[in-house]
Scaffold this active site. Structure first.
Site, PDB file in Angstrom:
ATOM      1  N   LYS A  49       0.840  -1.200   0.000  1.00 11.30           N
ATOM      2  CA  LYS A  49       0.000   0.000   0.000  1.00 11.30           C
ATOM      3  C   LYS A  49       0.877   1.252   0.000  1.00 11.30           C
ATOM      4  O   LYS A  49       0.563   2.249  -0.650  1.00 11.30           O
ATOM      5  CB  LYS A  49      -0.955  -0.016   1.199  1.00 11.30           C
ATOM      6  CG  LYS A  49      -2.120  -0.977   0.968  1.00 11.30           C
ATOM      7  CD  LYS A  49      -2.862  -1.374   2.219  1.00 11.30           C
ATOM      8  CE  LYS A  49      -3.820  -2.519   1.908  1.00 11.30           C
ATOM      9  NZ  LYS A  49      -4.356  -3.200   3.072  1.00 11.30           N
ATOM     10  N   GLN A  93      -5.401  -2.314   9.070  1.00  9.26           N
ATOM     11  CA  GLN A  93      -5.207  -3.624   8.451  1.00  9.26           C
ATOM     12  C   GLN A  93      -5.840  -4.722   9.306  1.00  9.26           C
ATOM     13  O   GLN A  93      -5.631  -4.760  10.518  1.00  9.26           O
ATOM     14  CB  GLN A  93      -3.706  -3.872   8.251  1.00  9.26           C
ATOM     15  CG  GLN A  93      -3.365  -5.109   7.454  1.00  9.26           C
ATOM     16  CD  GLN A  93      -3.830  -5.066   6.003  1.00  9.26           C
ATOM     17  OE1 GLN A  93      -3.821  -4.012   5.375  1.00  9.26           O
ATOM     18  NE2 GLN A  93      -4.254  -6.186   5.483  1.00  9.26           N
ATOM     19  N   ASP A 116     -11.616   1.835   3.077  1.00  5.21           N
ATOM     20  CA  ASP A 116     -11.807   0.387   2.964  1.00  5.21           C
ATOM     21  C   ASP A 116     -13.285   0.043   2.735  1.00  5.21           C
ATOM     22  O   ASP A 116     -13.613  -1.061   2.321  1.00  5.21           O
ATOM     23  CB  ASP A 116     -11.396  -0.284   4.292  1.00  5.21           C
ATOM     24  CG  ASP A 116     -10.136  -1.110   4.162  1.00  5.21           C
ATOM     25  OD1 ASP A 116      -9.841  -1.572   3.052  1.00  5.21           O
ATOM     26  OD2 ASP A 116      -9.460  -1.299   5.191  1.00  5.21           O
TER      27      ASP A 116
HETATM   28  N1  GUN Z   1      -7.122  -7.709   5.317  1.00  6.82           N
HETATM   29  C1  GUN Z   1      -7.357  -8.439   4.197  1.00  6.82           C
HETATM   30  N2  GUN Z   1      -7.880  -7.674   3.244  1.00  6.82           N
HETATM   31  C2  GUN Z   1      -8.000  -6.438   3.752  1.00  6.82           C
HETATM   32  C3  GUN Z   1      -8.484  -5.211   3.226  1.00  6.82           C
HETATM   33  O1  GUN Z   1      -8.931  -5.095   2.093  1.00  6.82           O
HETATM   34  N3  GUN Z   1      -8.427  -4.156   4.085  1.00  6.82           N
HETATM   35  C4  GUN Z   1      -7.952  -4.252   5.339  1.00  6.82           C
HETATM   36  N4  GUN Z   1      -7.973  -3.170   6.108  1.00  6.82           N
HETATM   37  N5  GUN Z   1      -7.509  -5.370   5.859  1.00  6.82           N
HETATM   38  C5  GUN Z   1      -7.525  -6.457   5.049  1.00  6.82           C
END
Ligand code: GUN
Length: 278
Positions: A49, A93, A116
């Site tokens: 990211k 996350q 998200d």
């Molecule tokens: N863990 C697995 N996929 C994601 C996602 O798309 N966003 C976040 N914040 N955590 C994740």
């Protein structure tokens, strides 16, 4: 020969478009990513990211907190980031370490910074068909299907998996396009019989080899959302690769849905920045 739905190429195109858009803005979209604990897969995601932000010309901040972080500390950080003008998107996350209440943490992210799309307000907007932030993976799948002009109206779409992050929002987005949607899950009896009916099959379970060729209709479109590791440690999806010989198009793993998820996070962050107007 089946068409390979090239998510890697489309994601690169989207990110290049966003980088051009940033040049025309008088500010940089800002994303804060919070990682709690040491989950190795999460570490990899968070690093990608940051790279995506660099590629798009965004401002980013990363918070790597110890697994023992107290709920109050994490909530305090989210509150502070919520007030910051140069942070337009906040991402925590997942999964969070034990002892941290995921629901409470996600609820603390201001909906306008919830890039998200996991906040109840954004989920509610999705159900109602109102404008909001869409979860990145299903939104990325829709962009990929659109790029290849895959018709959804009236089609039978079967989603395998009912997670809040992928399965449920995926089903809603397909429904919005007038598809007939079936959601299958771990308690579904005779999964194969449902999968065989699918014009579009979305596999989002996380189980290597779950979808075998006998479960897929000739000429179907197969979207594989999973990111599993096989016995040799290689990245693979839920579909056995022999499935690809039977279908009209498919998303490869890697290089299909994964890069689109990342591109959508950048798109959502741009949208957040534009909406906040500062
Ligand atoms: N863990 C697995 N996929 C994601 C996602 O798309 N966003 C976040 N914040 N955590 C994740």
């Amino acid at each position: 020969m089946a068409t390979r739905l090239d998510g890697k190429a489309l994601a690169a195109k989207r990110k290049a478009e966003l980088a051009c858009e940033v040049e025309k803005l008088n500010r940089k979209p800002g994303l804060a990513v919070i990682l709690v604990g040491e989950d190795p897969a999460s570490r990899v995601y968070v690093t990608s990211k940051r790279k995506d932000c660099e590629e798009c010309g965004y401002y980013s901040e990363e918070y790597a907190l110890p697994a023992e972080t107290l709920e109050g500390e994490l909530l305090g950080l989210i509150e502070e980031l919520g007030r910051r003008e140069n942070i337009h998107g906040i991402l925590v996350q997942l999964p969070l370490p034990k002892g941290l209440d995921e629901k409470k943490i996600l609820a603390a992210i201001p909906p306008e910074k919830d890039v998200d799309g996991f906040h109840a307000v954004n989920m509610g907007r999705l159900i109602l068909g109102e404008e909001g932030f869409l979860p990145c993976t299903p939104a990325g799948v829709m962009e990929l299907l659109d790029e290849y002009h895959i018709e959804l109206e009236g089609k039978h779409c079967v989603v395998v998996g009912r997670s809040n992050i992928v399965g449920k929002p995926m089903a809603l987005l397909l429904l919005q396009r007038n598809a007939t949607v079936t959601v299958c899950h771990s308690r579904t009896k005779d999964l194969a019989s449902f999968c065989r009916q699918a014009d579009v099959l979305v596999a989002a379970v996380g189980k290597t080899g779950l979808i075998t060729p006998d479960m897929v209709k000739e000429g179907a479109v197969v979207v594989d959302v999973a990111m599993n590791r096989n016995a040799e440690g290689k990245l693979c999806g839920d579909c056995e690769p022999t499935v690809y010989e039977k279908v009209s198009s498919y998303t490869p793993v890697p290089g299909g849905v994964g890069p689109m998820t990342r591109a959508l996070l950048m798109e959502n962050t741009m949208k957040a920045c534009r909406m906040q107007g500062k």
